[in-house]
Design an enzyme around this catalytic site. Structure first.
Site: not given
Length: 438
Positions: A12, A19, A206
């Protein structure tokens, strides 16, 4: 020829990371199959626009706009769309359909991680997310698995490459904050809208993930104290260098214990701080990331490498893909992520740290004694004092005081600075920075 079973993989998103993930999966299909014991078939790539121009050339027939159909026909789903929706809905659909999910979506995990892990646990699926923190650096798996038998006391690191690039240029090349940001933008280290990076939101997301793993406790992102680097000046960076420090935007999660009762709690915070130039984190340059882990038995460990980038992040995604595929081949339910400790999270005022603050004061007798009285009233002990006469003709009659403190409670240090700012002999509080990593 070995005959492998087939595992369908849905992707997705086809941005920079997506890519590169697709490219590597296609190019190394045979090698990955031999590692896993199953063929990994890229069943499709869900995108909004199948005809959009992309940096990586991939087979056109892989692209589809029907994400839901792709999800329900796949064994493993890789979510690299980013954002909260529709990513969250797609992940829930994938988990409830029995697929394992791999994501690099730090914002989604920081906001809704508990809900997603609970769903995965209920259906026996697995949610993998190594790429959500520090990209190529393997830090989450060591926390979750390698150090699972140890007791982690502190995790401290540089987890945002954009801000590290800016601060590093200011320190090493003398760039102003504006000039350093312009270079970072030109080289792709910084987004056109730098708010998430510069204001510390990215690092806060994070550290939420790191703290939850390290301390087996749910740490909401709203509980993380956050300060960015927007207020850091070149003057501060130069003064830090002269004093033997470097300024870094740090993400810190640590275990605290009440000295009287022994009751444990957690602090999670993000802010720019002074680090000794002898500390390993001081040597982290450009857009690199590094995480310093302090464990009771293992001691001090440092994880260093590329914290961003399409192909670098894709490396971590594929590592999770191999783990997910091996689990499918071996069989059995996923391993639940339990936040069983449920330690309380304390506000930043409860931590103990050190300050270095720079004051512009009247150049007259008794000023230092007045300042010292204020520090003493807040039970803050002075470690170093440097006083210099001002060389600025517009500030004649003033001097500069640089005061370093011993460790004290954050609330006391903050109150000290506030009172000093209101003293008649103090013309300006020019800089306030914490000192970490001692």
């Amino acid at each position: 020829m070995i005959e492998y079973r087939n595992l369908r993989v849905a992707l997705l998103g086809a941005g920079s990371v997506g890519s590169q993930t697709a490219r590597l999966l296609l190019e190394h299909a045979d090698e990955l199959a031999s590692r896993v014991g199953a063929k990994l078939e890229l069943a499709g790539i869900a995108v909004r626009n199948t005809s959009a121009k992309r940096d990586v050339e991939l087979p056109a027939e892989l692209y589809t706009t029907d994400a839901e159909a792709l999800i329900t026909s796949s064994d493993i789903v890789i979510e690299l769309m980013g954002g909260i929706e529709p990513a969250k809905s797609y992940i829930i659909q994938a988990l409830t359909s029995g697929a394992d999910v791999i994501t690099a979506n730090k914002a989604l995990l920081a906001e809704h991680g508990d809900e997603l892990f609970e769903i995965a646990d209920q259906v026996g699926a697995q949610l993998y997310y190594e790429a959500s923190v520090a990209a190529a650096i393997p830090i989450l798996r060591p926390l979750r698995e390698s150090l699972a038998g140890d007791r982690i006391n502190r995790v401290m690191g540089i987890v945002n490459g954009s801000t590290n690039y800016i601060l590093d240029r200011m320190d090493r090349f003398g760039d102003s904050a504006e000039d350093a940001a312009a270079v970072a933008l030109e080289l792709g280290f910084l987004e056109a809208d730098p708010t998430l990076d510069v204001e510390g939101y990215d690092a806060a997301q994070k550290v939420t993930i790191l703290a939850s793993l390290a301390f087996h406790t749910s740490v909401p992102v709203a509980s993380v104290h956050r300060e960015g680097i927007a207020s850091v000046t070149l003057e501060q960076v130069r003064a830090a260098r002269e004093a033997g420090y470097v300024i870094k935007l740090l993400a810190i999660a640590e275990r605290l214990a009440d000295p009287d009762t022994g009751v444990e709690s957690i602090s999670a915070r993000v802010y720019p701080a002074l680090i000794s130039r002898q500390h390993p984190l001081a040597t982290v340059h450009e857009g690199k990331n590094a995480v310093f882990v302090e464990a009771e038995a293992a001691g001090s460990l440092m994880f260093y490498g590329a914290g961003a980038g399409g192909v670098e992040t894709a490396s971590a995604v594929l590592g999770d893909l191999v783990s997910a595929a091996r689990r499918h081949v071996a069989g059995g339910p996923g391993v639940a992520q339990k936040a069983h400790a449920s330690l309380p999270i304390v506000p930043v005022g409860s931590i103990e740290t050190r300050y270095q603050f720079t004051l512009e004061v009247a150049d007259e007798p008794g000023v230092l004694a007045t300042v010292a009285t204020v520090l003493a009233s807040h039970r803050v002990s002075v470690e170093t004092v440097i006083q210099t006469a001002s060389t600025d003709t517009e500030a004649s009659g003033t001097a500069t005081l640089v005061i370093g403190t011993h460790t004290a409670r954050e609330a006391s240090l903050s109150a000290t600075v506030t009172e000093l700012a209101n003293l008649g002999v103090v013309t300006a509080v020019k800089s306030v920075l914490r000192i970490e990593g001692i």
